[in-house]
Design a protein around this motif. Sequence first.
Motif, short mmCIF file in Angstrom:
data_model
loop_
_atom_site.label_atom_id
_atom_site.label_comp_id
_atom_site.label_asym_id
_atom_site.label_seq_id
_atom_site.Cartn_x
_atom_site.Cartn_y
_atom_site.Cartn_z
N ALA A 138 32.88 35.12 58.30
CA ALA A 138 34.13 34.65 58.03
C ALA A 138 34.63 36.07 57.24
CB ALA A 138 34.54 33.51 56.78
N GLY A 139 36.11 35.97 57.03
CA GLY A 139 36.97 37.11 56.19
C GLY A 139 37.17 36.98 54.89
N PHE A 144 38.51 33.74 49.37
CA PHE A 144 39.26 33.38 48.45
C PHE A 144 39.43 31.79 48.40
CE2 PHE A 144 40.61 37.87 48.47
CZ PHE A 144 40.25 37.85 47.00
N GLY A 145 39.44 31.27 49.77
CA GLY A 145 39.64 29.75 49.51
C GLY A 145 38.43 29.18 48.76
N PHE A 146 37.33 29.69 48.62
CA PHE A 146 36.20 28.90 47.83
C PHE A 146 36.31 29.59 46.64
CE2 PHE A 146 31.99 29.21 46.05
CZ PHE A 146 31.58 27.78 46.15
N ALA A 147 36.52 30.95 46.41
CA ALA A 147 36.58 31.83 45.32
C ALA A 147 37.63 31.17 44.08
CB ALA A 147 36.57 33.22 45.43
N GLY A 148 38.63 30.86 44.75
CA GLY A 148 39.83 30.66 43.90
C GLY A 148 39.58 29.20 43.13
N GLU A 149 38.69 28.55 43.52
CA GLU A 149 38.57 27.03 43.07
C GLU A 149 37.42 27.26 42.04
OE1 GLU A 149 40.07 24.12 44.17
OE2 GLU A 149 41.67 25.85 44.80
N THR A 150 36.45 28.51 41.92
CA THR A 150 35.25 28.61 41.02
C THR A 150 35.46 28.90 39.86
OG1 THR A 150 35.27 31.16 41.46
CG2 THR A 150 34.02 29.71 43.03
N ASP A 151 34.30 28.25 39.00
CA ASP A 151 34.27 28.70 37.67
C ASP A 151 33.66 29.91 37.22
OD1 ASP A 151 34.63 25.60 36.63
OD2 ASP A 151 33.38 25.58 38.27
#
Lengths: 156, 75
Positions: A138-139, A144-151
């Motif tokens: 992926a790119g 960011f789709g995942f990272a934006g929701e991380t702790d």
Amino acid sequence: MTTKKMAIIATKGTLDMAYPPFILASTAAALGYDVQIFFTFYGLQLLRKDLSNVMISPLANPAMPMPIPMPVMMQMLPGMESMATMMMKQKLKKHGVASLTELRDLCLEADVKFVACQMTVDLFEFDKSEFITEVEYAGAAAFFGFAGETDICLFV
Amino acid sequence: MNFNKEFDASGMSCPLPIVKTKKALADMESGQVLKVIATDCGAVKDMQAFADQTGNILLSNSEAGGKYIFFMQKK
């Protein structure tokens, strides 16, 4: 309680710098985190089926403890990298530190998701058949789709 | 102390004692007790942190002859 999340960007492909992403990812997974590692640039080397060529260099690495002080001129000699790598691996084994392959397997077993940066795979003309099959491609936007929701989000 | 299963992490370094403790707990029932033996002194803080973050209960930890003994009750 919602599941905590952690994302790591792994950009380095040397033996020493290969450890932090796998150690943190396997530990976080053991603590119940949902973990994703995004491998880009030299970090892609950590996705190869065979990790025996992951090496450490004493060159330009003045913080690396050496058994005897070694001038930079000598560190440049052929075989020095192989020797440093062999010594480092012996040290790791002696101290009961897991091999990279073992740590990576523990990550996979704990459902850590491995994502390879498609752009750098193309850039370095990597052959995907050299990578373990668990990898997704992926790119940055997908990261960011995942990272934006991380702790926790780390760049290694 | 009574326990249902034992995991010997002697000789293992971070993060193996924690990662493998988690694995050892996986097939146990809630309320059962796992005994963990470790030689890595970092495991003392790590085992407590593991318990705090996962909800498993660290019933006791002790040291004897260079070995650290933990009793972890599965939540």
